[in-house]
Write a protein that holds these residues in place. Structure first.
Motif, short mmCIF file in Angstrom:
data_model
loop_
_atom_site.label_atom_id
_atom_site.label_comp_id
_atom_site.label_asym_id
_atom_site.label_seq_id
_atom_site.Cartn_x
_atom_site.Cartn_y
_atom_site.Cartn_z
N UNK A 75 8.46 -1.24 0.87
CA UNK A 75 8.58 -0.30 1.59
C UNK A 75 8.69 1.06 0.81
N UNK A 76 9.40 1.27 -0.66
CA UNK A 76 9.80 1.89 -1.03
C UNK A 76 8.56 3.23 -1.18
N UNK A 77 6.88 2.58 -1.09
CA UNK A 77 6.50 3.49 -1.40
C UNK A 77 6.24 3.90 0.02
N UNK A 83 5.32 7.88 4.73
CA UNK A 83 4.64 7.59 6.63
C UNK A 83 6.21 6.38 6.56
N UNK A 84 7.56 6.61 6.83
CA UNK A 84 8.71 5.87 7.17
C UNK A 84 9.60 7.19 6.85
N UNK A 117 -2.56 3.49 2.30
CA UNK A 117 -1.59 5.11 2.66
C UNK A 117 -2.41 6.21 1.26
N UNK A 118 -2.27 7.06 1.34
CA UNK A 118 -3.20 8.19 0.82
C UNK A 118 -2.46 8.44 -0.90
N UNK A 119 -3.17 8.26 -2.10
CA UNK A 119 -2.36 9.10 -3.05
C UNK A 119 -2.88 9.84 -3.86
N UNK A 120 -2.82 10.59 -4.69
CA UNK A 120 -4.09 11.59 -5.72
C UNK A 120 -5.15 11.48 -5.72
N UNK A 121 -5.58 11.24 -3.73
CA UNK A 121 -7.07 11.60 -3.75
C UNK A 121 -7.32 10.43 -2.84
N UNK A 341 -0.89 3.88 8.00
CA UNK A 341 0.07 3.06 8.80
C UNK A 341 -1.25 2.24 9.76
N UNK A 342 -1.92 3.34 10.23
CA UNK A 342 -1.96 3.37 11.65
C UNK A 342 -3.24 3.13 12.05
#
Length: 690
Positions: A75-77, A83-84, A117-121, A341-342
């Motif tokens: 949830x934190x991420x 995303x939320x 989710x997306x992070x750092x490429x 998330x979708x």
């Protein structure tokens, strides 16, 4: 500086290459997203399709013992990546990955959830797994899909038996691991002690980034020279060295933080992006190979039917493609992918990706589709965790029996560890379960999903049995004509836990090859029920002689003769009941330990180890499941809720016959030879096995 002070300093500041651009975790995550959008411009086309694939995909899972904070971290991420708009709460029942009503009400996860989710490429496909041991099969199946894992350990509770099981499973499957010590914001947190426990359970674990220079120096001569000479290290070389060794499973970084406050979460995602391998590193060089993957989870949609969550390891999978699944050819009718998330429709699933595929109508969790050549060994090994309890299930109305059977079949397809058994003659439904928590959640799950009231009888321990002494098993199935199958087995006990081994030493001129294969395929099904009605295991089986007839023999004759001959051996050698033995770990104030030791002895258990951890005593014991099923409540009452009790299967050992329990036979007993043969030849009502 002492270890505790060093770790406290780490919690105050962990260096990040993005620190100069933002100070808060949320700002850092926005930088990751911006960086990701730049990297995604470097995409390439596949098969002249309008679809594209992001260059780097990381398939990971969050794993931990119960209440370590996996869902809170997820949830934190989701919140920090945007995303939320607000963090979900496990306690308030608003966690996004806890979608079932029973999960929101009880505050625990009962099934794995996928979020992207997306992070750092990178596109990161994250599987949030349950922590309770009753749902460990969900953790097992996550290993089918991932390339790396983040193992959470509570700084309050430390390493528990559930954590050790996950660590062992990850090491056996050669899965790269990052440790995240959570709940470091608590007053009772034991960061230094927890780090030491991790290092004891997982050789090669090191504190990151504090010990990265020293750790890399152990594996690289150039870095070692810099370390000895106290010269400035080349950070790129250190990073490359660590990535290689982490990817090989030789070392594991330990990070610290708090999912509740967000401290250390940005650094964790950075470590995932930088240090853990991507799916692209393990896929075949060419996409022209046939599609190959594994179904790691199954869901049911009222409109589209059975959906398969798949990890594609090789090739590309497209809508309308014919694919072999579980021995049958299926056609892909729809593919969905998750982005931020979708879920959305996709025409193609590329190698390394995770997707939801429709069209595999009869699939179950664990099925392989396509070729096997490019699959990792863990995907071919199947499930290890087995249920230890079984219970009869019924409804409040006889007219709902068929609906309940169909509902349980769906659940068993989603979680094969449930192992539904249906006795056709009596109509009894028997469901294998992992434990009481799972049994308590199943009725609510069945009512929520299927609108049925399921009633579970008191669970029984699942025993096994083996042969007591070496014996011969013989049968000559030559009547009624046409039939001719003669078998002679030499069977002896094997070490506990070794399973069933089979070989054929019969002379080549006595039994033709195709009939030998028929016998080999019939061995395990024939051992599903022994003299006591339980599965027979720990046997060394040798087919020493046999005979077929050039005219009268049909291959199915040996399918009938095999269980007859094996049962003859069990009768001659006698059967021994085997009961499951748990390894239980008690953590409590020393004043309670004397009573616990006394209780262990009363439960026919033995204490194997006793040690101290701070002001607490840690006690390990091996105890039969049958005598300890209700002890967790006794222990909680004894320690006024301050003690911790965790358990896992240690193995099976012989059980006194008077303390064990036989099981009612399902189908016709091979000991009633004439009736069994008639039933097997469909010459009478009844079945040889339900």
């Amino acid at each position: 500086m002492n270890p505790r002070a060093a770790i406290n300093d780490l919690l105050t500041f962990q260096a990040s290459p993005f620190d100069h651009l933002g100070t808060s975790p949320r700002e850092r995550f926005m930088i990751y997203k911006i960086d990701a959008s730049v990297k995604r411009s470097k995409i390439h086309m596949r098969h002249s399709s309008s679809e594209v694939q992001v260059a780097s995909i990381k398939n990971i899972a969050f794993m931990a013992h119960v209440d370590a904070g996996k869902t809170t971290l997820t949830e934190r991420i989701l919140f920090e990546t945007g995303l939320t708009r607000a963090m979900g709460s496990v306690d308030e029942g608003t966690a996004r990955t806890d979608s079932l009503a029973v999960e929101r009400e009880r505050g625990i996860s009962v099934r794995a959830a996928l979020i992207s989710f997306e992070a750092g490429g990178n596109v990161i496909n994250l599987i949030d797994t349950p922590g309770h041991t009753d749902f460990f099969s969900q953790v097992e199946r996550a290993f089918f899909a991932i390339d790396a894992a983040v193992i959470l350990v509570s700084a309050v509770d430390g390493v528990q038996s559930g954590t050790e099981t996950i660590i062992e499973t990850a090491r056996e499957n050669k899965i790269p691991v990052v440790f995240f010590v959570n709940k470091c914001d608590r007053d009772t947190a034991r960061q230094a002690e927890t780090a030491s426990e991790i290092k004891c359970s997982c050789p090669g674990a090191f504190i990151y980034p504090q010990d990265d220079f020293e750790t890399a120096a152990m594996y690289d001569d150039g870095i070692m020279d810099s370390y000895i000479n106290e010269s400035a290290p080349d950070k790129k070389n250190i990073e490359t060295c660590l990535m290689k060794k982490i990817g090989a499973g030789e070392i594991c970084p330990i990070l610290f933080g708090s999912a509740a406050t967000g401290k250390g979460v940005a650094e964790l995602i950075e470590a995932v992006c930088v240090l853990l391998p991507s799916a692209d590193e393990k896929k075949p060089a060419s996409d022209s190979v046939p599609p190959s993957g594994i179904i790691f989870s199954v869901s049911h949609d009222r409109q589209f039917g059975r959906g398969a969550y798949v990890r594609l390891y090789a090739g590309n999978l497209k809508v309308k493609d014919p694919v072999e699944v579980n021995g049958s050819i299926c056609k892909v009718s729809m593919i969905k992918k998750q982005t931020n998330g979708k879920w959305s429709d996709a025409g193609t699933l590329f190698s390394g990706e995770i997707g939801l595929v429709y069209g595999f109508n009869d699939c179950i969790t664990g099925n392989i589709f396509g070729g096997r050549d490019n699959l990792p060994a863990r995907a071919l090994a199947g499930f290890v965790k087995k249920a230890l309890l079984t219970a009869q299930v019924r409804t409040d109305s006889a007219e709902n029996n068929d609906a309940l059977k169909n509902a349980l079949e769906q659940l068993a397809a989603e979680d094969p560890a449930l192992e539904l058994e249906w006795a056709r003659e009596s109509g009894v439904l028997q469901l294998n379960i992992m434990g009481f928590v799972q049994m308590e959640t199943l009725p609510a799950l069945i009512e929520e999903r299927f609108g049925l009231k399921a009633i579970f009888d008191e669970p029984e321990v699942i025993y096994k049995e083996t042969i007591a002494k070496r014996a011969e098993g013989f049968d000559a199935y030559t009547m009624p004509k046409p039939s001719w199958a003669i078998l002679k087995f030499d069977i002896k006990p094997a070490p506990h836990g070794s399973g069933v081994s089979y070989r054929c030493t019969a002379a080549a001129n006595r039994l033709r090859y195709r009939y030998r294969e028929q016998v080999a395929q019939s061995i395990l099904p024939s051992l599903k029920q022994g003299l006591y009605g339980w599965e027979v295991t720990d046997l060394d089986i040798n087919l020493v002689d046999g005979e077929d007839h050039p005219i009268h023999t049909h291959p199915l004759d040996f399918t009938i003769a095999t269980p007859l001959a094996l049962m003859n051996a069990l009768v001659n050698g006698g059967a021994v009941l085997l009961e499951p033995i748990l390894e239980i770990r008690f953590v409590a104030d020393p004043k309670y330990i004397g009573r616990v030791i006394s209780d262990v002895n009363k439960m026919r258990g033995t204490v194997t180890e006793q040690k101290f951890s701070g002001s607490q005593t840690v006690l390990f014991a091996h105890v039969p499941l049958a005598s300890s099923m209700e002890y967790s409540a006794t222990f909680a009452s004894l320690t006024s809720g301050t003690g911790v009790m965790t358990q896992r299967l240690h193995g099976y050992r012989e059980c006194p016959a008077e303390l064990g329990k036989a099981r009612q036979r399902r189908g016709v007993d091979p000991r009633d030879r004439a009736k069994y043969i008639l039933a097997a030849r469909h010459a009478m009502s009844g079945t040889v096995f339900d």
